[in-house]
Write a protein that holds these residues in place. Structure first.
Motif, PDB file in Angstrom:
ATOM      1  N   ASN A 194      -2.865   3.941 -13.637  1.00  0.00           N
ATOM      2  CA  ASN A 194      -3.117   2.614 -13.432  1.00  0.00           C
ATOM      3  C   ASN A 194      -4.033   2.380 -12.308  1.00  0.00           C
ATOM      4  OD1 ASN A 194      -0.938   1.890 -15.003  1.00  0.00           O
ATOM      5  ND2 ASN A 194       0.508   2.487 -13.589  1.00  0.00           N
ATOM      6  N   THR A 195      -4.905   1.265 -12.276  1.00  0.00           N
ATOM      7  CA  THR A 195      -5.808   0.627 -11.522  1.00  0.00           C
ATOM      8  C   THR A 195      -5.293  -0.479 -10.770  1.00  0.00           C
ATOM      9  OG1 THR A 195      -7.050  -0.270 -12.987  1.00  0.00           O
ATOM     10  CG2 THR A 195      -7.773   2.084 -12.211  1.00  0.00           C
ATOM     11  N   ASP A 203      -4.009   5.395 -10.021  1.00  0.00           N
ATOM     12  CA  ASP A 203      -2.724   6.255  -9.400  1.00  0.00           C
ATOM     13  C   ASP A 203      -2.531   7.398 -10.243  1.00  0.00           C
ATOM     14  OD1 ASP A 203      -1.314   4.973 -11.446  1.00  0.00           O
ATOM     15  OD2 ASP A 203      -0.267   3.570 -10.211  1.00  0.00           O
ATOM     16  N   ASN A 204      -1.144   7.955 -10.045  1.00  0.00           N
ATOM     17  CA  ASN A 204      -0.673   9.089 -10.968  1.00  0.00           C
ATOM     18  C   ASN A 204      -0.343   8.709 -12.089  1.00  0.00           C
ATOM     19  OD1 ASN A 204      -1.086  10.909  -8.636  1.00  0.00           O
ATOM     20  ND2 ASN A 204       0.911  10.410  -7.583  1.00  0.00           N
ATOM     21  N   VAL A 240       1.037  -1.062   0.077  1.00  0.00           N
ATOM     22  CA  VAL A 240       0.046  -0.189   0.241  1.00  0.00           C
ATOM     23  C   VAL A 240       0.827   1.240   0.154  1.00  0.00           C
ATOM     24  CG1 VAL A 240      -1.770   1.168   1.211  1.00  0.00           C
ATOM     25  CG2 VAL A 240      -1.822  -1.064   1.211  1.00  0.00           C
ATOM     26  N   GLU A 241       1.840   1.093   0.764  1.00  0.00           N
ATOM     27  CA  GLU A 241       2.621   2.419   0.777  1.00  0.00           C
ATOM     28  C   GLU A 241       3.626   2.576  -0.428  1.00  0.00           C
ATOM     29  OE1 GLU A 241       4.981   2.524   4.569  1.00  0.00           O
ATOM     30  OE2 GLU A 241       3.362   3.527   5.441  1.00  0.00           O
ATOM     31  N   SER A 242       3.481   1.553  -1.140  1.00  0.00           N
ATOM     32  CA  SER A 242       4.367   1.807  -2.359  1.00  0.00           C
ATOM     33  C   SER A 242       3.607   2.465  -3.384  1.00  0.00           C
ATOM     34  CB  SER A 242       4.821   0.274  -3.054  1.00  0.00           C
ATOM     35  OG  SER A 242       3.507  -0.186  -3.690  1.00  0.00           O
ATOM     36  N   THR A 243       2.470   3.038  -3.164  1.00  0.00           N
ATOM     37  CA  THR A 243       1.702   3.829  -4.013  1.00  0.00           C
ATOM     38  C   THR A 243       1.813   5.368  -3.428  1.00  0.00           C
ATOM     39  OG1 THR A 243      -0.244   3.748  -2.529  1.00  0.00           O
ATOM     40  CG2 THR A 243      -0.119   1.988  -4.374  1.00  0.00           C
ATOM     41  N   LEU A 256      -2.172  -2.764  -9.497  1.00  0.00           N
ATOM     42  CA  LEU A 256      -0.789  -2.489  -9.084  1.00  0.00           C
ATOM     43  C   LEU A 256      -0.222  -3.767  -8.842  1.00  0.00           C
ATOM     44  CD1 LEU A 256      -2.154   0.285  -6.797  1.00  0.00           C
ATOM     45  CD2 LEU A 256      -1.280   0.725  -8.897  1.00  0.00           C
ATOM     46  N   LEU A 313      -6.691  -0.620  -4.949  1.00  0.00           N
ATOM     47  CA  LEU A 313      -6.956   0.242  -3.925  1.00  0.00           C
ATOM     48  C   LEU A 313      -8.506   0.952  -4.224  1.00  0.00           C
ATOM     49  CD1 LEU A 313      -3.769   2.012  -2.831  1.00  0.00           C
ATOM     50  CD2 LEU A 313      -4.559  -0.006  -1.825  1.00  0.00           C
ATOM     51  N   HIS A 353       3.248  -5.491  -6.473  1.00  0.00           N
ATOM     52  CA  HIS A 353       4.411  -5.402  -5.442  1.00  0.00           C
ATOM     53  C   HIS A 353       4.727  -6.994  -5.131  1.00  0.00           C
ATOM     54  CE1 HIS A 353       6.380  -3.456  -2.148  1.00  0.00           C
ATOM     55  NE2 HIS A 353       6.205  -4.413  -1.299  1.00  0.00           N
TER      56      HIS A 353
END
Length: 330
Positions: free
Chosen positions: A96-97, A92-93, A22-25, A99, A108, A101
């Motif tokens: 992408n939807t 995301d920026n 989650v924090e990778s986003t 993700l 999300l 990791h």
């Protein structure tokens, strides 16, 4: 039962891995997390240092291709663009939807609350009908390319074959199950024949009360993970249960709202009990296919009991009789 090593990935989805993903986003997690009621995937409510909580959905390996997941995401985003109240994934920026990791695929979502609809309330059913019709109106504009249809192969032939091949059904019930299965398939084919030609559209696919979040302003729908192509009645029949008179009354309310936004083909009522039967067999097959996952024996300890299989066969026999009856009135 041989299990692909990838399918053991959830065992490695520790809290640290989850929070790192989650924090990778680019967000900062507070460390608070709550496992939500999901078994096919792993879904968590994750607290943030700033702002509202998020819902993180980690996809089961080998179930859907990336293309199929993205197709689900695009469908929900299309619905959201039409101001239809669905819970769509966060973009995301980089646009992408879906993700990635450490080998995990996840998405999300905003965290939304709500309660179950009151299916005895005609106003709730009328609103639900309108809501589902708006989904179907958009769903009918094009088809899925990477997601399958609701059909006998997916929902009857393959799950029942898996149950028999892997000895989930107690030995003394196997002959009864095989004989019953042949009769059920014959009746289902008869239901489809009586329904005749009908349109197949993009559906939610698993539209039951647990996937509806009722708020003061009306319903929101979550979890398009089972989205498929199929008849419109698939997203309606799970709100209809009980005796024929009760179902007919509820169907009248549901379809009153539905017909305000999308035409309903009454011939599809012939499919109600066929689809209910298919779901029962598919559900048993799903539990069997996931039995290697430690979460399943823990959550469904009754599945490998004699009592379950005796009750399951009895329920399927009742469905056999129901498919010989005329459809409910509308």
């Amino acid at each position: 039962m041989k299990v692909d090593s990838q399918e053991q990935a959830f065992a490695k989805l520790t809290p640290d891995v989850l929070l790192d993903a989650v924090e990778s986003t680019g967000v900062s997690c507070s460390g608070q997390m709550l496992a939500l009621n999901s078994y096919e995937n792993r879904v968590y409510q994750v607290g943030l240092e700033e702002g509202s909580s998020l819902v993180a959905k980690f996809y089961r390996p080998n179930r859907w291709s990336d293309q199929a997941i993205l197709e689900e995401h695009r469908f929900t985003l299309e619905l959201a663009e039409q101001e239809i109240p669905v819970i769509a994934p966060i973009i995301d920026n980089d646009g992408n939807t879906l993700l990635h990791h450490q080998g995990n695929r996840f998405a999300l979502y905003p965290c939304k609350g709500g309660r179950a609809p009151e299916l005895d309330d005609p106003n709730h059913l009328v609103q639900l009908g309108r809501f589902i019709a708006r989904i179907h109106l958009l769903g009918s504009t094009r088809g899925f390319e990477h997601r399958p249809n609701i059909d006998l192969d997916s929902f009857m032939h393959r799950p029942s074959a898996f149950l028999l091949e892997h000895d989930f059904i107690p030995g003394h019930l196997v002959t009864a199950y095989e004989t019953l299965l042949a009769d059920l398939i014959e009746r289902i084919e008869g239901c489809y024949a009586r329904a005749g030609s009908f349109q197949t559209i993009r559906l939610h696919g698993d539209c039951h009360p647990g996937n509806i979040l009722w708020r003061d302003e009306g319903p929101q729908i979550v979890d398009f993970d089972d989205a498929r192509m199929g008849p419109a009645i698939q997203d309606l029949w799970m709100f209809l249960s009980g005796d024929r008179a009760y179902m007919s009354e509820r169907a009248a309310d549901l379809l009153e709202g539905y017909s305000q936004f999308y035409d309903f083909n009454p011939a599809e009522l012939h499919l109600m009990e066929a689809l209910r039967t298919m779901r029962l067999v598919h559900y048993a097959g799903w539990l069997a296919r996931r039995w290697y996952d430690p979460a399943f024996p823990k959550a469904f300890p009754w599945f490998d009991s004699m009592a379950f299989w005796e009750e399951h066969i009895l329920t399927l026999r009742e469905q056999l009789a129901k498919m010989d009856e005329p459809p409910i009135a509308w």
